[in-house]
Enzyme design. Structure first.
Site, PDB file in Angstrom:
ATOM      1  N   TRP A   1      29.232   7.811  51.985  1.00 25.24           N
ATOM      2  CA  TRP A   1      30.627   8.140  51.862  1.00 25.24           C
ATOM      3  C   TRP A   1      31.589   7.264  51.362  1.00 25.24           C
ATOM      4  O   TRP A   1      32.580   7.322  50.667  1.00 25.24           O
ATOM      5  CB  TRP A   1      31.398   9.076  52.690  1.00 25.24           C
ATOM      6  CG  TRP A   1      31.321   8.322  54.247  1.00 25.24           C
ATOM      7  CD1 TRP A   1      30.404   8.629  54.958  1.00 25.24           C
ATOM      8  CD2 TRP A   1      32.108   7.233  54.658  1.00 25.24           C
ATOM      9  NE1 TRP A   1      30.675   7.731  55.977  1.00 25.24           N
ATOM     10  CE2 TRP A   1      31.705   6.618  55.774  1.00 25.24           C
ATOM     11  CE3 TRP A   1      33.099   6.478  53.919  1.00 25.24           C
ATOM     12  CZ2 TRP A   1      32.235   5.822  56.446  1.00 25.24           C
ATOM     13  CZ3 TRP A   1      33.751   5.436  54.641  1.00 25.24           C
ATOM     14  CH2 TRP A   1      33.102   4.896  55.999  1.00 25.24           C
TER      15      TRP A   1
ATOM     16  N   LYS B   1      21.502  13.763  47.445  1.00 20.23           N
ATOM     17  CA  LYS B   1      22.204  14.537  48.547  1.00 20.23           C
ATOM     18  C   LYS B   1      23.420  13.394  48.622  1.00 20.23           C
ATOM     19  O   LYS B   1      23.043  12.362  49.355  1.00 20.23           O
ATOM     20  CB  LYS B   1      21.277  14.469  49.710  1.00 20.23           C
ATOM     21  CG  LYS B   1      22.018  15.712  50.473  1.00 20.23           C
ATOM     22  CD  LYS B   1      21.737  15.604  52.335  1.00 20.23           C
ATOM     23  CE  LYS B   1      22.547  14.322  52.619  1.00 20.23           C
ATOM     24  NZ  LYS B   1      24.031  14.539  52.628  1.00 20.23           N
ATOM     25  N   PRO B   2      24.439  13.866  48.013  1.00 17.65           N
ATOM     26  CA  PRO B   2      25.483  13.019  48.727  1.00 17.65           C
ATOM     27  C   PRO B   2      26.081  13.324  50.225  1.00 17.65           C
ATOM     28  O   PRO B   2      25.802  14.181  50.496  1.00 17.65           O
ATOM     29  CB  PRO B   2      26.651  13.469  47.447  1.00 17.65           C
ATOM     30  CG  PRO B   2      26.280  14.930  47.492  1.00 17.65           C
ATOM     31  CD  PRO B   2      24.637  15.109  47.677  1.00 17.65           C
ATOM     32  N   ALA B   3      27.071  12.190  50.196  1.00 12.78           N
ATOM     33  CA  ALA B   3      27.343  12.527  51.820  1.00 12.78           C
ATOM     34  C   ALA B   3      28.310  13.731  52.106  1.00 12.78           C
ATOM     35  O   ALA B   3      28.914  14.199  51.113  1.00 12.78           O
ATOM     36  CB  ALA B   3      28.189  11.175  52.132  1.00 12.78           C
TER      37      ALA B   3
ATOM     38  N   GLU C   1      19.289   0.378  51.703  1.00  9.50           N
ATOM     39  CA  GLU C   1      20.350  -0.329  51.634  1.00  9.50           C
ATOM     40  C   GLU C   1      21.236  -0.141  52.917  1.00  9.50           C
ATOM     41  O   GLU C   1      21.602   1.007  52.940  1.00  9.50           O
ATOM     42  CB  GLU C   1      21.120  -0.348  50.380  1.00  9.50           C
ATOM     43  CG  GLU C   1      21.985  -1.697  50.072  1.00  9.50           C
ATOM     44  CD  GLU C   1      23.324  -1.600  50.668  1.00  9.50           C
ATOM     45  OE1 GLU C   1      23.456  -2.130  51.649  1.00  9.50           O
ATOM     46  OE2 GLU C   1      24.045  -0.962  49.943  1.00  9.50           O
ATOM     47  N   LEU C   2      21.013  -0.650  54.154  1.00 10.57           N
ATOM     48  CA  LEU C   2      21.491  -0.365  55.366  1.00 10.57           C
ATOM     49  C   LEU C   2      22.620  -1.288  55.875  1.00 10.57           C
ATOM     50  O   LEU C   2      23.265  -1.795  54.810  1.00 10.57           O
ATOM     51  CB  LEU C   2      20.225  -0.570  56.252  1.00 10.57           C
ATOM     52  CG  LEU C   2      18.846   0.154  55.760  1.00 10.57           C
ATOM     53  CD1 LEU C   2      17.658   0.010  56.645  1.00 10.57           C
ATOM     54  CD2 LEU C   2      19.052   1.893  55.479  1.00 10.57           C
TER      55      LEU C   2
ATOM     56  N   CYS D   1      29.527  -2.044  53.531  1.00  5.07           N
ATOM     57  CA  CYS D   1      28.404  -2.905  54.213  1.00  5.07           C
ATOM     58  C   CYS D   1      28.395  -4.469  53.975  1.00  5.07           C
ATOM     59  O   CYS D   1      27.840  -5.045  54.428  1.00  5.07           O
ATOM     60  CB  CYS D   1      27.126  -2.146  53.805  1.00  5.07           C
ATOM     61  SG  CYS D   1      26.722  -2.035  52.164  1.00  5.07           S
TER      62      CYS D   1
ATOM     63  N   GLU E   1      28.517  -4.285  63.190  1.00 11.17           N
ATOM     64  CA  GLU E   1      29.444  -4.016  62.263  1.00 11.17           C
ATOM     65  C   GLU E   1      30.553  -3.200  62.623  1.00 11.17           C
ATOM     66  O   GLU E   1      30.237  -2.047  63.333  1.00 11.17           O
ATOM     67  CB  GLU E   1      28.460  -3.100  61.043  1.00 11.17           C
ATOM     68  CG  GLU E   1      29.188  -3.192  59.657  1.00 11.17           C
ATOM     69  CD  GLU E   1      28.126  -2.451  58.804  1.00 11.17           C
ATOM     70  OE1 GLU E   1      27.511  -1.488  59.198  1.00 11.17           O
ATOM     71  OE2 GLU E   1      28.329  -2.668  57.618  1.00 11.17           O
TER      72      GLU E   1
HETATM   73  P1  ADP Z   1      27.334   6.758  57.666  1.00 14.56           P
HETATM   74  O1  ADP Z   1      27.163   6.378  59.194  1.00 14.56           O
HETATM   75  O2  ADP Z   1      27.585   5.846  56.619  1.00 14.56           O
HETATM   76  O3  ADP Z   1      27.806   8.159  57.571  1.00 14.56           O
HETATM   77  P2  ADP Z   1      24.708   7.793  57.495  1.00 14.56           P
HETATM   78  O4  ADP Z   1      23.330   7.153  57.462  1.00 14.56           O
HETATM   79  O5  ADP Z   1      24.885   8.752  58.599  1.00 14.56           O
HETATM   80  O6  ADP Z   1      25.655   6.678  57.262  1.00 14.56           O
HETATM   81  O7  ADP Z   1      24.734   8.754  56.401  1.00 14.56           O
HETATM   82  C1  ADP Z   1      24.258   8.383  54.946  1.00 14.56           C
HETATM   83  C2  ADP Z   1      23.661   9.285  54.192  1.00 14.56           C
HETATM   84  O8  ADP Z   1      22.612   9.844  54.685  1.00 14.56           O
HETATM   85  C3  ADP Z   1      24.593  10.722  54.076  1.00 14.56           C
HETATM   86  O9  ADP Z   1      24.313  11.199  52.938  1.00 14.56           O
HETATM   87  C4  ADP Z   1      23.870  11.396  55.215  1.00 14.56           C
HETATM   88  O10 ADP Z   1      24.212  12.963  55.252  1.00 14.56           O
HETATM   89  C5  ADP Z   1      22.567  11.205  55.078  1.00 14.56           C
HETATM   90  N1  ADP Z   1      21.808  11.413  56.418  1.00 14.56           N
HETATM   91  C6  ADP Z   1      22.142  11.642  57.630  1.00 14.56           C
HETATM   92  N2  ADP Z   1      21.533  11.874  58.614  1.00 14.56           N
HETATM   93  C7  ADP Z   1      20.116  12.169  57.872  1.00 14.56           C
HETATM   94  C8  ADP Z   1      18.785  12.663  58.098  1.00 14.56           C
HETATM   95  N3  ADP Z   1      18.362  12.735  59.241  1.00 14.56           N
HETATM   96  N4  ADP Z   1      18.260  12.824  57.181  1.00 14.56           N
HETATM   97  C9  ADP Z   1      18.441  12.765  55.854  1.00 14.56           C
HETATM   98  N5  ADP Z   1      19.738  12.104  55.481  1.00 14.56           N
HETATM   99  C10 ADP Z   1      20.575  11.858  56.322  1.00 14.56           C
END
Ligand code: ADP
Length: 472
Positions: A148, A172-174, A247-248, A281, A376
């Site tokens: 997001w 798949k956007p956030a 990219e974590l 990040c 972080e």
């Molecule tokens: P943040 O902490 O920045 O929200 P996330 O890693 O939870 O980071 O989310 C980044 C993306 O990964 C979002 O689009 C979220 O919906 C998606 N996401 C979260 N959990 C899963 C999962 N188990 N499988 C696939 N996508 C996921």
């Protein structure tokens, strides 16, 4: 309140599904809904992308470039609407949203050109009657999962190089920021990018993610988000041996040496720390300042921090919008409390801590056992620690599972290059708080990720190498 559909195969899909509400983090208001989709729609999107791949991959690079370029031009025309959408669903100040649209669009124009430079090779053969050719081909359907904090740029940084090579995508956007993604997809269709080349699925992350992981037609996964989810997706990609780019998380250190230009250092820290309210990040997360200059550095920094205006990103003059949700607020708060309990001094703290708004906090005398120095924070907290020697600063900066970005401020070029070379980080800003740009490689060492985005390095992630040996 508006109701958005997903875009799959060039059609509005999912209006009959349960709604997923999208909030404005500045006001708490529900501004729109998108479909809460799951496995069925995720599969439908792969069907479309897989069908579209057959023809899109056969376009010439020049034909693809032309339509991708039109997408860029349409985004430019709709910049103001996209920027407002972003501020309303994500919170960042309008000025930053406009900046993000420009940055996001920079990847599209850059890769529209770079697609024309996907060169092969001819290798000298051992025998006279052989010819050895190497050709690059698109990997196929790409699953794109984005966070997001950059609702547009995290998408275009992946989708532009993918499309330029002839790949098709399922995105798949956030959950928090799906509208920017849907609007980008609609503009792509308007530009003439064929149906099924870009598909957007909103809803249940786990169900959508698992469907794509299991589907062998998805040949590549590209993800930006938390290290935790990234590891899960990497494991899940093993069964179908997908290519993976991740990219974590980051935990960016800043080293300010005793000969640094303090104005430059403060400007660099302000730029890298407070963009998107500290929710990137590559935001500087911990500042190591040489003990001899910590007083003037902190004073100068606080002077600048005091000028920051926190508020609704749509208002003029706002520099810091709300944090994304309650959880984000509690996290920053807990990092501040932990630092205080362990002996740090709160040097400056603004007064506005209402709702999701969080005024900047500057903390001095932090030590390496404090959470803000090991994790972080993703918020507007500046923890300052001191060091005695550069070796010590490098060691403490590298003492992390993360390795995304680091910053160094010094006027001594030898010192600057030496420190940069010793940092175990994928990106180093040397006297530069904002190093990221479409034509340069962005990505991390260690548990901050795999692969690179941006530059000619970024397009390689979407290519297979084919060797053709010809007997004459
Ligand atoms: P943040 O902490 O920045 O929200 P996330 O890693 O939870 O980071 O989310 C980044 C993306 O990964 C979002 O689009 C979220 O919906 C998606 N996401 C979260 N959990 C899963 C999962 N188990 N499988 C696939 N996508 C996921």
């Amino acid at each position: 309140m508006e109701t958005y559909a997903m875009r799959i195969n060039g059609e509005d899909i999912g209006k009959e599904l349960p709604p997923l509400e999208v909030n404005n983090p500045a006001t708490g208001e529900i501004i729109a809904t998108v479909p809460h989709a799951g496995a069925n729609e995720a599969k439908q999107a792969v069907d479309a992308a897989s069908q579209a791949f057959k023809s899109w991959s056969q376009y010439s690079a020049y034909e693809r470039s032309e339509v991708i370029r039109k997408w860029h031009d349409l985004i430019n025309e709709h910049k103001e609407d996209l920027a407002r959408t972003m501020t309303i669903e994500q919170g960042k100040p309008l000025k930053e949203s406009r900046g993000e649209i420009n940055y996001a669009n920079g990847f599209i124009s850059w890769y529209a050109e770079e697609g024309k430079r996907v060169y092969g090779e001819q290798i000298p053969a051992t025998q006279r009657n052989k010819r050895l050719f190497v050709q690059k081909q698109p990997v196929g359907v790409v699953a794109v999962i984005t966070p997001w904090n950059f609702p547009a740029a995290m998408i275009t940084r992946k989708v532009a190089p993918a499309l330029a090579t002839g790949c098709t995508v399922v995105i798949k956007p956030a959950e928090q920021t799906p509208i920017t993604a849907i609007k980008l997809a609609l503009l792509a269709e308007e530009a003439g990018i064929p149906k099924g080349v870009i598909n957007v699925v909103t809803g249940d992350p786990k169900a959508i993610g698992e469907t794509w992981l299991e589907d062998e037609r998805v040949r590549k996964l590209t993800f930006t988000g938390s290290t935790e989810v990234g590891k899960l997706l990497m494991k899940g990609s093993a069964d179908t041996v997908k290519k993976v780019s991740l990219e974590l998380g980051g935990h960016a250190p800043v080293i300010v040496t005793n000969d640094a230009d303090l104005d430059k250092a403060v400007e660099g820290v302000m730029g890298s720390k407070f963009r998107n309210a500290g929710q990137t990040c590559v935001c500087s997360n911990r500042i190591y300042v040489h003990e001899s200059i910590v007083e003037p550095f902190t004073d100068k920094l606080v002077e600048e921090v005091k000028k920051l205006k926190v508020g609704n990103g749509l208002e003029d003059g706002v520099n810091i919008g709300p944090l994304i949700d309650e959880q984000a607020v509690s996290k920053v708060q807990s990092h501040v409390e932990d630092a205080e309990q362990k002996g740090a001094k709160v040097f400056y703290q603004g007064e506005n801590q209402d709702g999701l708004f969080f005024d900047p906090v500057v903390v001095r005398d932090t030590t390496d056992d404090m959470i803000c120095m090991t994790e972080e924070t993703f918020g507007p907290l500046v923890p300052i620690a001191t060091f005695k020697s550069e070796e010590e600063a490098i060691h403490r900066a590298n003492d992390s599972i993360y390795g995304l970005s680091a910053y160094v401020f010094t006027e001594n070029i030898t010192k600057g290059i030496t420190i940069s070379e010793h940092l175990e980080y994928g990106i180093v800003g040397l006297n530069d708080g904002l190093p990221s740009t479409p034509q340069a490689p962005f990505g991390g060492f260690k548990q901050s990720g795999l692969g690179r985005e941006g530059g000619h390095h970024g397009i390689e992630e979407y290519l297979e190498t084919k060797y053709i040996s010809v007997g004459l």
